[in-house]
Design a protein around this motif. Structure first.
Motif, PDB file in Angstrom:
ATOM      1  N   GLY A  80       1.298  -1.245   0.049  1.00 39.99           N
ATOM      2  CA  GLY A  80       0.084  -0.199  -0.183  1.00 39.99           C
ATOM      3  C   GLY A  80       0.620   1.584   0.211  1.00 39.99           C
ATOM      4  O   GLY A  80       0.284   2.295  -0.055  1.00 39.99           O
ATOM      5  N   GLY A  81       1.852   1.284  -0.105  1.00 47.33           N
ATOM      6  CA  GLY A  81       3.044   2.493   0.112  1.00 47.33           C
ATOM      7  C   GLY A  81       3.559   3.279   1.336  1.00 47.33           C
ATOM      8  O   GLY A  81       4.162   3.578   1.228  1.00 47.33           O
ATOM      9  N   GLY A  82       2.674   2.402   2.439  1.00 52.85           N
ATOM     10  CA  GLY A  82       3.113   3.116   3.569  1.00 52.85           C
ATOM     11  C   GLY A  82       2.941   4.513   3.972  1.00 52.85           C
ATOM     12  O   GLY A  82       1.922   4.943   3.023  1.00 52.85           O
ATOM     13  N   VAL A  83       1.982   4.406   4.970  1.00 57.32           N
ATOM     14  CA  VAL A  83       1.149   5.758   5.717  1.00 57.32           C
ATOM     15  C   VAL A  83       2.541   5.801   7.291  1.00 57.32           C
ATOM     16  O   VAL A  83       2.507   5.377   7.963  1.00 57.32           O
ATOM     17  CB  VAL A  83       0.448   5.466   6.748  1.00 57.32           C
ATOM     18  CG1 VAL A  83      -0.278   5.831   7.505  1.00 57.32           C
ATOM     19  CG2 VAL A  83      -1.121   4.782   5.722  1.00 57.32           C
ATOM     20  N   ASP A  84       2.623   7.556   6.820  1.00 56.13           N
ATOM     21  CA  ASP A  84       3.545   8.415   7.626  1.00 56.13           C
ATOM     22  C   ASP A  84       5.293   7.742   8.374  1.00 56.13           C
ATOM     23  O   ASP A  84       6.005   6.983   8.377  1.00 56.13           O
ATOM     24  CB  ASP A  84       3.852   7.902   8.805  1.00 56.13           C
ATOM     25  CG  ASP A  84       1.972   9.165   9.231  1.00 56.13           C
ATOM     26  OD1 ASP A  84       1.888   9.654   8.502  1.00 56.13           O
ATOM     27  OD2 ASP A  84       1.430   9.220  10.611  1.00 56.13           O
ATOM     28  N   GLY A 247      -3.219   7.490  15.060  1.00 61.06           N
ATOM     29  CA  GLY A 247      -3.583   8.392  14.016  1.00 61.06           C
ATOM     30  C   GLY A 247      -4.773   8.426  12.413  1.00 61.06           C
ATOM     31  O   GLY A 247      -5.407   9.292  12.703  1.00 61.06           O
ATOM     32  N   ASP A 248      -5.861   7.425  13.128  1.00 63.17           N
ATOM     33  CA  ASP A 248      -6.485   7.087  11.815  1.00 63.17           C
ATOM     34  C   ASP A 248      -7.921   7.663  12.533  1.00 63.17           C
ATOM     35  O   ASP A 248      -8.003   7.581  12.946  1.00 63.17           O
ATOM     36  CB  ASP A 248      -6.880   5.021  12.016  1.00 63.17           C
ATOM     37  CG  ASP A 248      -8.615   5.173  11.228  1.00 63.17           C
ATOM     38  OD1 ASP A 248      -8.834   6.056  10.496  1.00 63.17           O
ATOM     39  OD2 ASP A 248      -8.846   4.131  11.094  1.00 63.17           O
ATOM     40  N   THR A 249      -8.034   8.657  11.625  1.00 61.18           N
ATOM     41  CA  THR A 249      -8.994   9.971  12.147  1.00 61.18           C
ATOM     42  C   THR A 249     -10.709   9.615  11.295  1.00 61.18           C
ATOM     43  O   THR A 249     -12.152  10.357  11.618  1.00 61.18           O
ATOM     44  CB  THR A 249      -8.856  11.032  10.503  1.00 61.18           C
ATOM     45  OG1 THR A 249      -8.730  10.287   9.406  1.00 61.18           O
ATOM     46  CG2 THR A 249      -7.845  11.907  11.239  1.00 61.18           C
ATOM     47  N   THR A 250     -10.453   8.041  10.552  1.00 62.28           N
ATOM     48  CA  THR A 250     -12.282   7.116  10.630  1.00 62.28           C
ATOM     49  C   THR A 250     -12.615   6.830  12.435  1.00 62.28           C
ATOM     50  O   THR A 250     -13.822   6.082  12.477  1.00 62.28           O
ATOM     51  CB  THR A 250     -12.444   6.555   9.636  1.00 62.28           C
ATOM     52  OG1 THR A 250     -11.568   5.298   9.890  1.00 62.28           O
ATOM     53  CG2 THR A 250     -11.671   7.821   8.759  1.00 62.28           C
ATOM     54  N   LEU A 251     -11.225   6.455  13.695  1.00 65.92           N
ATOM     55  CA  LEU A 251     -11.695   6.057  13.982  1.00 65.92           C
ATOM     56  C   LEU A 251     -13.350   6.809  14.686  1.00 65.92           C
ATOM     57  O   LEU A 251     -13.202   7.825  14.824  1.00 65.92           O
ATOM     58  CB  LEU A 251     -10.612   6.194  15.733  1.00 65.92           C
ATOM     59  CG  LEU A 251      -9.362   5.303  15.797  1.00 65.92           C
ATOM     60  CD1 LEU A 251      -8.623   5.477  16.827  1.00 65.92           C
ATOM     61  CD2 LEU A 251      -9.680   3.549  15.866  1.00 65.92           C
ATOM     62  N   SER A 252     -13.645   5.566  15.661  1.00 66.53           N
ATOM     63  CA  SER A 252     -15.184   6.216  16.248  1.00 66.53           C
ATOM     64  C   SER A 252     -14.673   6.816  17.523  1.00 66.53           C
ATOM     65  O   SER A 252     -13.625   6.449  18.070  1.00 66.53           O
ATOM     66  CB  SER A 252     -15.920   5.117  16.968  1.00 66.53           C
ATOM     67  OG  SER A 252     -15.452   3.551  17.785  1.00 66.53           O
ATOM     68  N   SER A 258      -1.233  11.532  20.513  1.00 63.06           N
ATOM     69  CA  SER A 258       0.222  10.352  20.777  1.00 63.06           C
ATOM     70  C   SER A 258       1.355  11.673  20.837  1.00 63.06           C
ATOM     71  O   SER A 258       2.318  11.861  19.646  1.00 63.06           O
ATOM     72  CB  SER A 258       0.560   9.098  19.771  1.00 63.06           C
ATOM     73  OG  SER A 258       2.110   8.626  20.979  1.00 63.06           O
ATOM     74  N   PRO A 259       1.426  11.627  22.142  1.00 58.78           N
ATOM     75  CA  PRO A 259       2.863  12.320  22.442  1.00 58.78           C
ATOM     76  C   PRO A 259       4.150  11.728  21.784  1.00 58.78           C
ATOM     77  O   PRO A 259       5.191  11.346  21.817  1.00 58.78           O
ATOM     78  CB  PRO A 259       3.342  13.104  23.217  1.00 58.78           C
ATOM     79  CG  PRO A 259       2.697  11.206  24.101  1.00 58.78           C
ATOM     80  CD  PRO A 259       1.255  11.307  22.785  1.00 58.78           C
ATOM     81  N   TYR A 260       4.521  10.240  21.455  1.00 57.64           N
ATOM     82  CA  TYR A 260       5.009   9.170  21.286  1.00 57.64           C
ATOM     83  C   TYR A 260       5.475   8.716  19.953  1.00 57.64           C
ATOM     84  O   TYR A 260       5.741   7.395  19.803  1.00 57.64           O
ATOM     85  CB  TYR A 260       4.178   7.498  22.611  1.00 57.64           C
ATOM     86  CG  TYR A 260       4.403   8.292  24.008  1.00 57.64           C
ATOM     87  CD1 TYR A 260       5.117   9.237  24.598  1.00 57.64           C
ATOM     88  CD2 TYR A 260       3.489   7.795  24.166  1.00 57.64           C
ATOM     89  CE1 TYR A 260       4.677   9.237  25.636  1.00 57.64           C
ATOM     90  CE2 TYR A 260       3.424   8.032  25.631  1.00 57.64           C
ATOM     91  CZ  TYR A 260       3.653   8.814  26.775  1.00 57.64           C
ATOM     92  OH  TYR A 260       3.531   9.396  27.965  1.00 57.64           O
ATOM     93  N   GLY A 261       4.474   9.016  18.904  1.00 59.35           N
ATOM     94  CA  GLY A 261       4.709   8.974  17.831  1.00 59.35           C
ATOM     95  C   GLY A 261       3.772   7.841  16.887  1.00 59.35           C
ATOM     96  O   GLY A 261       3.028   7.496  17.614  1.00 59.35           O
ATOM     97  N   ASP A 262       3.932   7.650  16.207  1.00 56.21           N
ATOM     98  CA  ASP A 262       2.893   6.306  15.706  1.00 56.21           C
ATOM     99  C   ASP A 262       2.890   5.261  16.709  1.00 56.21           C
ATOM    100  O   ASP A 262       3.510   4.549  16.981  1.00 56.21           O
ATOM    101  CB  ASP A 262       2.353   5.912  14.741  1.00 56.21           C
ATOM    102  CG  ASP A 262       2.147   7.205  13.510  1.00 56.21           C
ATOM    103  OD1 ASP A 262       2.335   8.164  13.978  1.00 56.21           O
ATOM    104  OD2 ASP A 262       2.255   7.033  12.449  1.00 56.21           O
ATOM    105  N   LEU A 263       1.167   4.344  17.207  1.00 56.00           N
ATOM    106  CA  LEU A 263       1.016   3.647  17.687  1.00 56.00           C
ATOM    107  C   LEU A 263      -0.123   2.654  16.575  1.00 56.00           C
ATOM    108  O   LEU A 263      -0.826   3.013  17.005  1.00 56.00           O
ATOM    109  CB  LEU A 263       0.301   3.624  19.267  1.00 56.00           C
ATOM    110  CG  LEU A 263       1.747   3.827  20.349  1.00 56.00           C
ATOM    111  CD1 LEU A 263       2.381   5.563  20.333  1.00 56.00           C
ATOM    112  CD2 LEU A 263       0.654   3.907  21.770  1.00 56.00           C
ATOM    113  N   ALA A 264       0.159   1.606  16.766  1.00 60.23           N
ATOM    114  CA  ALA A 264      -0.495   0.264  16.765  1.00 60.23           C
ATOM    115  C   ALA A 264      -1.096  -0.233  17.845  1.00 60.23           C
ATOM    116  O   ALA A 264      -0.166  -0.539  18.715  1.00 60.23           O
ATOM    117  CB  ALA A 264       0.928  -0.827  15.946  1.00 60.23           C
ATOM    118  N   PHE A 265      -2.272  -0.647  17.399  1.00 59.64           N
ATOM    119  CA  PHE A 265      -3.261  -0.761  19.352  1.00 59.64           C
ATOM    120  C   PHE A 265      -3.460  -2.590  18.126  1.00 59.64           C
ATOM    121  O   PHE A 265      -4.221  -2.044  17.252  1.00 59.64           O
ATOM    122  CB  PHE A 265      -3.276   0.047  19.176  1.00 59.64           C
ATOM    123  CG  PHE A 265      -4.737   0.783  19.434  1.00 59.64           C
ATOM    124  CD1 PHE A 265      -6.191   0.404  19.011  1.00 59.64           C
ATOM    125  CD2 PHE A 265      -4.185   1.452  18.288  1.00 59.64           C
ATOM    126  CE1 PHE A 265      -7.314   1.128  18.518  1.00 59.64           C
ATOM    127  CE2 PHE A 265      -5.789   2.569  17.898  1.00 59.64           C
ATOM    128  CZ  PHE A 265      -7.178   1.670  18.227  1.00 59.64           C
TER     129      PHE A 265
END
Length: 369
Positions: A80-84, A247-252, A258-265
């Motif tokens: 997909g080309g990456g996000v951030d 950072g997903d803007t579509t999250l409910s 995040s002050p700690y960079g991108d976080l996967a959860f």
């Protein structure tokens, strides 16, 4: 690593050598003979775009399989080309377990050093720790399927050169930390934003306060029995788990800063609250199969996070399905169906995941360096 009628925004994850099939039987318990190599439906989850890699309930998946004209699509995954700048987990994956809420009860430790919780009637907490501690041990090649995927290549590519940064193998175990956050009750029906913020809180607890420290990390937010995170086990939540990034803007509820960079959860509800709908006794019968769904669902989301860390910048197919979506609830046994996989910490019911190398689901693949 199955799905409801509609798409939950494009999900994500793909490639390399064929020699792994020779290793497919190593480390696995005997499995039934039924073959389960190809996907049925590749639609998953509800019409919520942030629910990436959704594990649908078995009933939802069966409904989609029976009614979808696209039920037999077998297209390979594309990058997909990456996000951030993030596509896949390129270092050794690190899994941090966050048991969210005072409902988990009193904390203890068993004879093997695993955290136990009095508010855990099915024993999901210990099983989760055993699973993630066991990944990358016993020369297991379930994780090898994911190592064929990479980042830093052309968007839309379906294969990876040897020089690309591939998904990392969890040598010696992926479990990096356990935290029981009993500071307050977990919400009865948490939004995606609340789940993401709990993951961010966990990153701070574990001392992962830089983007670099979170580059190969994922935060698994486990909600206690009786709760309904994002509608789990309700009329609007016909799913067993899903993953995303903060950072997903579509999250409910909106994206979580995040002050700690991108976080996967990952949103991991109390899977056994849904019984057979989320995999209880899918592989093993009787009490031995009580937690089949727990390990299959947790493994599903783990495999999709490392191949699509910031969805949908990693690997997905043309319909948006990620690597485990394409192989969920597709039967038991064969080279791609669900079956028991032996790690150093025990034997676990796991599902197969998609392999571009053979254009089918695999339970085992040689580790790509």
């Amino acid at each position: 690593m199955g799905m409801s009628p509609t798409s939950r925004r494009m999900r994500t994850r793909a490639l390399t050598g064929l020699g792994a099939l020779a290793l497919a039987t190593a480390g696995f318990a005997a499995a039934p003979a039924a073959q389960a190599d190809q996907p049925g439906s590749e639609f998953a989850g509800q019409s919520h775009p942030y629910r990436h890699g959704t594990v649908p309930t078995r009933e939802s998946a069966e409904h989609a399989n029976a009614n979808s004209a696209a039920a037999q699509r077998t297209t390979n995954l594309k990058y997909g080309g990456g996000v951030d700048g993030i596509g896949v987990t390129t270092g050794a994956p690190k899994v941090y377990l966050i048991f969210w809420g005072s409902q988990w009860g009193t904390q203890g430790t068993d004879a093997n050093g695993y955290t136990t919780l009095s508010g855990d009637p099915s024993g999901e907490a210990v099983r989760a720790q055993q699973l993630f501690k066991g990944l990358g041990t016993n020369n297991e090649t379930w994780s090898g399927v994911m190592t064929q995927y990479c980042e830093g290549i052309t968007k839309g590519a379906t294969s990876c050169p040897s020089t690309a940064a591939h998904v990392g193998y969890p040598t010696g175990g992926a479990l990096a930390g356990v935290w029981v956050d009993t500071s307050a009750s977990a919400p009865s029906n948490a939004t995606g934003n609340q789940i993401a913020n709990e993951a961010i809180k966990g990153a701070g607890h574990f001392g992962n306060t830089t983007a670099a420290s979170n580059r190969n990390a994922q935060y698994v937010v486990l909600s206690p029995t009786g709760t309904h995170p994002d509608g789990f086990n309700t009329s609007t939540g016909n799913f067993c788990a899903w993953h995303d990034w903060n950072g997903d803007t579509t999250l409910s509820g909106g994206a979580a800063s995040s002050p700690y960079g991108d976080l996967a959860f990952t949103n991991d509800p109390y899977v056994t609250d849904m019984g057979t709908s989320c995999g209880q006794n899918y592989v093993n019968s009787g009490s031995a199969g009580l937690l089949d769904g727990v390990t299959m669902v947790y493994g599903h989301e783990y495999s999709e996070t490392i191949t699509d860390q910031n969805p949908a910048g990693g690997w997905t197919d043309s319909s948006g399905a990620e690597n485990a979506d394409k192989c969920a609830w597709k039967g038991v046994g064969g080279t791609g169906g669900s079956q028991n996989v032996a790690f150093a910490t025990g034997s676990f019911a796991m599902q197969g995941t998609w392999s571009n190398a053979v254009s089918a689901c695999q339970i085992s693949h040689a580790i790509v360096p």
